[in-house]
Design a protein around this motif. Structure first.
Motif, PDB file in Angstrom:
ATOM      1  N   GLN A   1      59.985  48.981  15.285  1.00 17.87           N
ATOM      2  CA  GLN A   1      61.405  49.425  15.158  1.00 17.87           C
ATOM      3  C   GLN A   1      62.033  49.175  14.136  1.00 17.87           C
ATOM      4  O   GLN A   1      62.664  50.325  13.412  1.00 17.87           O
ATOM      5  CB  GLN A   1      62.021  48.583  16.528  1.00 17.87           C
ATOM      6  N   HIS A   2      62.093  48.088  13.547  1.00 14.76           N
ATOM      7  CA  HIS A   2      62.791  47.826  12.206  1.00 14.76           C
ATOM      8  C   HIS A   2      62.415  48.576  11.238  1.00 14.76           C
ATOM      9  O   HIS A   2      61.086  48.653  10.899  1.00 14.76           O
ATOM     10  CB  HIS A   2      62.969  46.322  12.186  1.00 14.76           C
ATOM     11  N   PRO A   3      63.304  49.163  10.376  1.00 15.23           N
ATOM     12  CA  PRO A   3      62.874  49.978   9.299  1.00 15.23           C
ATOM     13  C   PRO A   3      61.857  49.397   8.339  1.00 15.23           C
ATOM     14  O   PRO A   3      61.204  49.893   7.601  1.00 15.23           O
ATOM     15  CB  PRO A   3      64.134  50.344   8.449  1.00 15.23           C
ATOM     16  N   TYR A   4      62.158  47.891   7.926  1.00 14.39           N
ATOM     17  CA  TYR A   4      61.424  46.961   7.379  1.00 14.39           C
ATOM     18  C   TYR A   4      59.875  47.167   7.669  1.00 14.39           C
ATOM     19  O   TYR A   4      58.823  47.408   7.111  1.00 14.39           O
ATOM     20  CB  TYR A   4      61.775  45.741   6.947  1.00 14.39           C
TER      21      TYR A   4
ATOM     22  N   GLY B   1      76.066  41.421   5.102  1.00 19.10           N
ATOM     23  CA  GLY B   1      75.402  42.114   6.306  1.00 19.10           C
ATOM     24  C   GLY B   1      74.187  41.939   6.305  1.00 19.10           C
ATOM     25  O   GLY B   1      73.377  40.943   6.377  1.00 19.10           O
ATOM     26  N   CYS B   2      73.418  43.046   6.460  1.00 12.79           N
ATOM     27  CA  CYS B   2      71.901  43.192   6.566  1.00 12.79           C
ATOM     28  C   CYS B   2      71.270  42.967   5.250  1.00 12.79           C
ATOM     29  O   CYS B   2      71.580  43.543   4.043  1.00 12.79           O
ATOM     30  CB  CYS B   2      71.298  44.666   7.102  1.00 12.79           C
ATOM     31  N   ARG B   3      70.338  41.838   5.309  1.00 10.30           N
ATOM     32  CA  ARG B   3      69.778  41.547   3.830  1.00 10.30           C
ATOM     33  C   ARG B   3      68.786  42.604   3.484  1.00 10.30           C
ATOM     34  O   ARG B   3      68.365  42.577   2.183  1.00 10.30           O
ATOM     35  CB  ARG B   3      68.987  40.267   3.897  1.00 10.30           C
ATOM     36  N   PHE B   4      68.562  43.718   4.230  1.00 13.17           N
ATOM     37  CA  PHE B   4      67.386  44.648   3.892  1.00 13.17           C
ATOM     38  C   PHE B   4      68.223  45.989   3.445  1.00 13.17           C
ATOM     39  O   PHE B   4      67.496  46.968   2.810  1.00 13.17           O
ATOM     40  CB  PHE B   4      66.580  45.068   5.168  1.00 13.17           C
ATOM     41  N   ALA B   5      69.561  46.036   3.446  1.00 10.81           N
ATOM     42  CA  ALA B   5      70.177  47.187   3.298  1.00 10.81           C
ATOM     43  C   ALA B   5      69.917  48.143   2.030  1.00 10.81           C
ATOM     44  O   ALA B   5      69.859  49.137   1.865  1.00 10.81           O
ATOM     45  CB  ALA B   5      71.841  46.896   3.539  1.00 10.81           C
ATOM     46  N   ASP B   6      69.891  47.069   0.990  1.00 15.71           N
ATOM     47  CA  ASP B   6      69.730  47.753  -0.564  1.00 15.71           C
ATOM     48  C   ASP B   6      68.244  48.777  -0.570  1.00 15.71           C
ATOM     49  O   ASP B   6      68.133  49.521  -1.098  1.00 15.71           O
ATOM     50  CB  ASP B   6      69.797  46.835  -1.476  1.00 15.71           C
ATOM     51  N   ARG B   7      67.067  48.251   0.505  1.00 19.66           N
ATOM     52  CA  ARG B   7      66.192  48.936   0.484  1.00 19.66           C
ATOM     53  C   ARG B   7      65.957  50.164   1.457  1.00 19.66           C
ATOM     54  O   ARG B   7      65.018  50.529   1.721  1.00 19.66           O
ATOM     55  CB  ARG B   7      64.923  47.889   0.509  1.00 19.66           C
ATOM     56  N   CYS B   8      66.935  49.987   2.641  1.00 20.14           N
ATOM     57  CA  CYS B   8      66.678  50.613   3.705  1.00 20.14           C
ATOM     58  C   CYS B   8      67.099  52.055   3.908  1.00 20.14           C
ATOM     59  O   CYS B   8      68.036  52.675   3.235  1.00 20.14           O
ATOM     60  CB  CYS B   8      67.668  50.023   4.967  1.00 20.14           C
ATOM     61  N   PRO B   9      66.269  52.910   3.945  1.00 20.55           N
ATOM     62  CA  PRO B   9      66.347  54.438   4.115  1.00 20.55           C
ATOM     63  C   PRO B   9      67.530  54.746   4.988  1.00 20.55           C
ATOM     64  O   PRO B   9      68.389  55.966   5.173  1.00 20.55           O
ATOM     65  CB  PRO B   9      65.307  55.227   4.410  1.00 20.55           C
ATOM     66  N   HIS B  10      67.832  53.753   6.162  1.00 16.06           N
ATOM     67  CA  HIS B  10      68.781  54.310   7.131  1.00 16.06           C
ATOM     68  C   HIS B  10      69.991  53.486   6.995  1.00 16.06           C
ATOM     69  O   HIS B  10      70.852  53.418   7.764  1.00 16.06           O
ATOM     70  CB  HIS B  10      68.281  54.108   8.501  1.00 16.06           C
ATOM     71  N   ALA B  11      70.288  52.801   6.025  1.00 16.19           N
ATOM     72  CA  ALA B  11      71.367  52.029   5.721  1.00 16.19           C
ATOM     73  C   ALA B  11      72.971  52.742   5.734  1.00 16.19           C
ATOM     74  O   ALA B  11      72.837  54.099   5.201  1.00 16.19           O
ATOM     75  CB  ALA B  11      71.384  51.141   4.448  1.00 16.19           C
ATOM     76  N   GLU B  12      73.932  52.363   6.455  1.00 15.61           N
ATOM     77  CA  GLU B  12      75.177  52.819   6.436  1.00 15.61           C
ATOM     78  C   GLU B  12      76.241  52.055   6.111  1.00 15.61           C
ATOM     79  O   GLU B  12      75.774  50.888   6.030  1.00 15.61           O
ATOM     80  CB  GLU B  12      75.369  53.335   7.944  1.00 15.61           C
TER      81      GLU B  12
ATOM     82  N   ALA C   1      78.273  50.464   7.393  1.00 18.24           N
ATOM     83  CA  ALA C   1      78.749  49.081   8.318  1.00 18.24           C
ATOM     84  C   ALA C   1      77.555  47.932   8.188  1.00 18.24           C
ATOM     85  O   ALA C   1      77.802  46.904   8.168  1.00 18.24           O
ATOM     86  CB  ALA C   1      78.674  49.650   9.759  1.00 18.24           C
ATOM     87  N   CYS C   2      76.154  48.593   7.900  1.00 14.60           N
ATOM     88  CA  CYS C   2      75.295  47.525   7.665  1.00 14.60           C
ATOM     89  C   CYS C   2      75.481  46.666   6.637  1.00 14.60           C
ATOM     90  O   CYS C   2      74.854  45.456   6.428  1.00 14.60           O
ATOM     91  CB  CYS C   2      73.695  48.326   7.294  1.00 14.60           C
ATOM     92  N   TYR C   3      76.273  46.783   5.479  1.00 10.24           N
ATOM     93  CA  TYR C   3      76.596  46.112   4.319  1.00 10.24           C
ATOM     94  C   TYR C   3      77.616  44.885   4.800  1.00 10.24           C
ATOM     95  O   TYR C   3      77.645  43.812   4.182  1.00 10.24           O
ATOM     96  CB  TYR C   3      77.064  46.798   3.144  1.00 10.24           C
TER      97      TYR C   3
ATOM     98  N   ALA D   1      66.148  43.063  14.502  1.00 12.42           N
ATOM     99  CA  ALA D   1      67.575  42.573  14.130  1.00 12.42           C
ATOM    100  C   ALA D   1      67.798  43.816  13.326  1.00 12.42           C
ATOM    101  O   ALA D   1      67.639  43.955  12.233  1.00 12.42           O
ATOM    102  CB  ALA D   1      67.535  41.532  13.315  1.00 12.42           C
ATOM    103  N   CYS D   2      68.734  44.874  13.784  1.00  9.66           N
ATOM    104  CA  CYS D   2      69.056  46.087  13.121  1.00  9.66           C
ATOM    105  C   CYS D   2      70.047  46.689  13.810  1.00  9.66           C
ATOM    106  O   CYS D   2      69.822  46.807  15.078  1.00  9.66           O
ATOM    107  CB  CYS D   2      67.837  47.009  12.745  1.00  9.66           C
ATOM    108  N   HIS D   3      70.946  47.209  13.266  1.00  8.81           N
ATOM    109  CA  HIS D   3      72.032  48.132  14.011  1.00  8.81           C
ATOM    110  C   HIS D   3      71.405  49.317  14.733  1.00  8.81           C
ATOM    111  O   HIS D   3      72.239  49.599  15.613  1.00  8.81           O
ATOM    112  CB  HIS D   3      73.274  48.256  12.792  1.00  8.81           C
ATOM    113  N   LEU D   4      70.502  49.792  14.409  1.00  7.73           N
ATOM    114  CA  LEU D   4      69.823  50.981  15.070  1.00  7.73           C
ATOM    115  C   LEU D   4      69.776  50.672  16.321  1.00  7.73           C
ATOM    116  O   LEU D   4      69.501  51.437  17.056  1.00  7.73           O
ATOM    117  CB  LEU D   4      68.827  51.611  14.186  1.00  7.73           C
ATOM    118  N   PHE D   5      69.449  49.400  16.718  1.00  2.19           N
ATOM    119  CA  PHE D   5      68.951  49.070  18.019  1.00  2.19           C
ATOM    120  C   PHE D   5      69.745  48.053  18.805  1.00  2.19           C
ATOM    121  O   PHE D   5      70.581  46.979  18.123  1.00  2.19           O
ATOM    122  CB  PHE D   5      67.740  48.229  17.989  1.00  2.19           C
TER     123      PHE D   5
HETATM  124 FE1  SF4 Z   1      68.811  49.257   7.584  1.00  2.00          FE
HETATM  125 FE2  SF4 Z   1      71.043  49.204   8.687  1.00  2.00          FE
HETATM  126 FE3  SF4 Z   1      69.143  48.471  10.181  1.00  2.00          FE
HETATM  127 FE4  SF4 Z   1      69.566  47.071   7.854  1.00  2.00          FE
HETATM  128  S1  SF4 Z   1      70.752  47.194   9.763  1.00  2.00           S
HETATM  129  S2  SF4 Z   1      67.597  47.620   8.685  1.00  2.00           S
HETATM  130  S3  SF4 Z   1      70.561  48.620   6.606  1.00  2.00           S
HETATM  131  S4  SF4 Z   1      69.606  50.357   9.561  1.00  2.00           S
END
Ligand code: SF4
Ligand code: MG
Length: 345
Positions: free
Chosen positions: A261-264, A296-307, A309-311, A327-331
């Motif tokens: 699930q998680h983009p990482y 916000g999300c520690r992965f945001a800088d590398r995430c292809p789905h970052a929006e 709100a994620c920051y 742990a991701c706003h997509l879920f």
């Molecule tokens: Fe990507 Fe946002 Fe999910 Fe973080 S919370 S992994 S930036 S989609």
């Protein structure tokens, strides 16, 4: 459920000249008895810091919040002596680099005899004389057990290896010796920090198979640390994916691979074919600065789905399935920690 190890909301900080580094930021995970759990993530994500916190090997860190329970006992409140006594008999660790974790000036046999003599006792503050006087078994008996253990890790000339110095052995042999040493004290929990990564792929695979067999026979619980999701798939029942000091996804191994699930996690899966180059290579960018982590999300800088709100909004782990947390706003789902707490109650 009968957990051998429970880590709850663990935070680990280090003071650096740039300020406080928030290296572990509230992780939760559990290992059931007889289970092999993996902690997977790239170098620098906090895997080793997590296991060193469990082993009590981080004198310079502070743990501002959290709990580590081993067989129900809060290990963070133990004295140093109590921790040392748990460390041999109860929990044992295999380090990633056999050359630096074996003592070069002692023979394999001497190092093994030392473990057999001192298991279950605080040993750092005692002089050699006092220690020898306290030792219970006979030398011949220890020698026999050590050689037998070398045989169990499939070393073909155990007597010769017993008398050898680490430098006289191949890398694969040294790794086997480390496994033998870790299992000598019959630990209930074995922590394996990237065993085999210093070896070539074929030797590594053999060492992992052997370790798998040995822990299976003994019903030992294992915490397996690796940067390689492919290795984690081979060895573990349950996977915890770690990114920048947080566990971003956790699920039984089959579920994680069936429904990542998680983009990482998905980025890690895409990088599995590049086995030899390591897991982070498939994902552009690098870990955030631990002294100034994103709000916000520690992965945001590398995430292809970052929006946007994620920051800003911190993605707390959510229960996305009966035994799957992400742990991701997509879920969406109920907060995972509440479930964790209700299970423990
Ligand atoms: Fe990507 Fe946002 Fe999910 Fe973080 S919370 S992994 S930036 S989609
Ligand atoms: Mg490491």
């Amino acid at each position: 459920a009968d957990p051998i190890l429970e880590v709850k909301n663990l935070h680990v900080h280090f003071e650096t000249h740039d300020g406080t580094a928030e290296v572990i930021n509230g992780i939760d995970f559990t290992i059931e008895r007889g289970e092999t759990a993996a902690l997977v993530g790239e170098t620098g994500c906090g895997k080793s810091v997590t296991v060193k916190s469990i082993m009590g090997l981080l004198p310079s860190a502070t743990i501002p919040e959290g709990e580590i329970r081993y067989k129900g006992e809060d290990v963070l409140s133990l004295s140093d002596a109590e921790r040392h006594s748990r460390r041999g008999k109860e929990m044992s660790m295999i380090m990633q680099d056999p050359m630096t974790s074996l003592n070069p000036v002692l023979t394999v046999g001497e190092q093994m005899m030392d473990v057999l003599k001192w298991q279950g006792r605080p040993r750092l503050s005692l002089s050699k004389l006092v220690r020898d006087a306290l030792s219970t078994g006979s030398k011949a008996e220890y020698r026999r057990r050590a050689i037998e253990m070398l045989g169990e890790v499939e070393i073909s000339a155990p007597e010769r290896v017993f008398e050898s110095y680490p430098v006289e052995l191949s890398g694969g042999m040294r790794q086997r010796v480390l496994i033998a040493i870790a299992l000598l004290s019959e630990p209930d929990l074995l922590i394996a920090d990237e065993p085999g990564t210093a070896l070539d792929v074929t030797t590594e695979a053999k060492v992992l198979d052997l370790l798998d067999e040995l822990v299976e026979e003994r019903d030992t619980s294992v915490l397996y640390i690796t940067h390689d999701l492919g290795v984690a798939r081979e060895v573990s029942d349950r996977i915890n994916v770690m990114y920048a000091g947080e566990i971003v996804e956790q699920a039984p191994t089959a579920d994680l691979f069936a429904n990542p699930q998680h983009p990482y996690t998905r980025g890690l899966l895409e990088s599995i074919p590049t086995l030899s180059t390591g897991i982070g290579d498939g994902i552009e960018g690098h870990l955030p600065d631990y002294t100034d982590p994103p709000a916000g999300c520690r992965f945001a800088d590398r995430c292809p789905h970052a929006e946007p709100a994620c920051y800003d909004a911190y993605p707390y782990p959510r229960q996305t399935g009966p035994d799957h947390a992400t742990a991701c706003h997509l879920f969406s789902g109920t907060p995972a920690r509440e479930r964790h707490e209700s299970l423990a109650a």
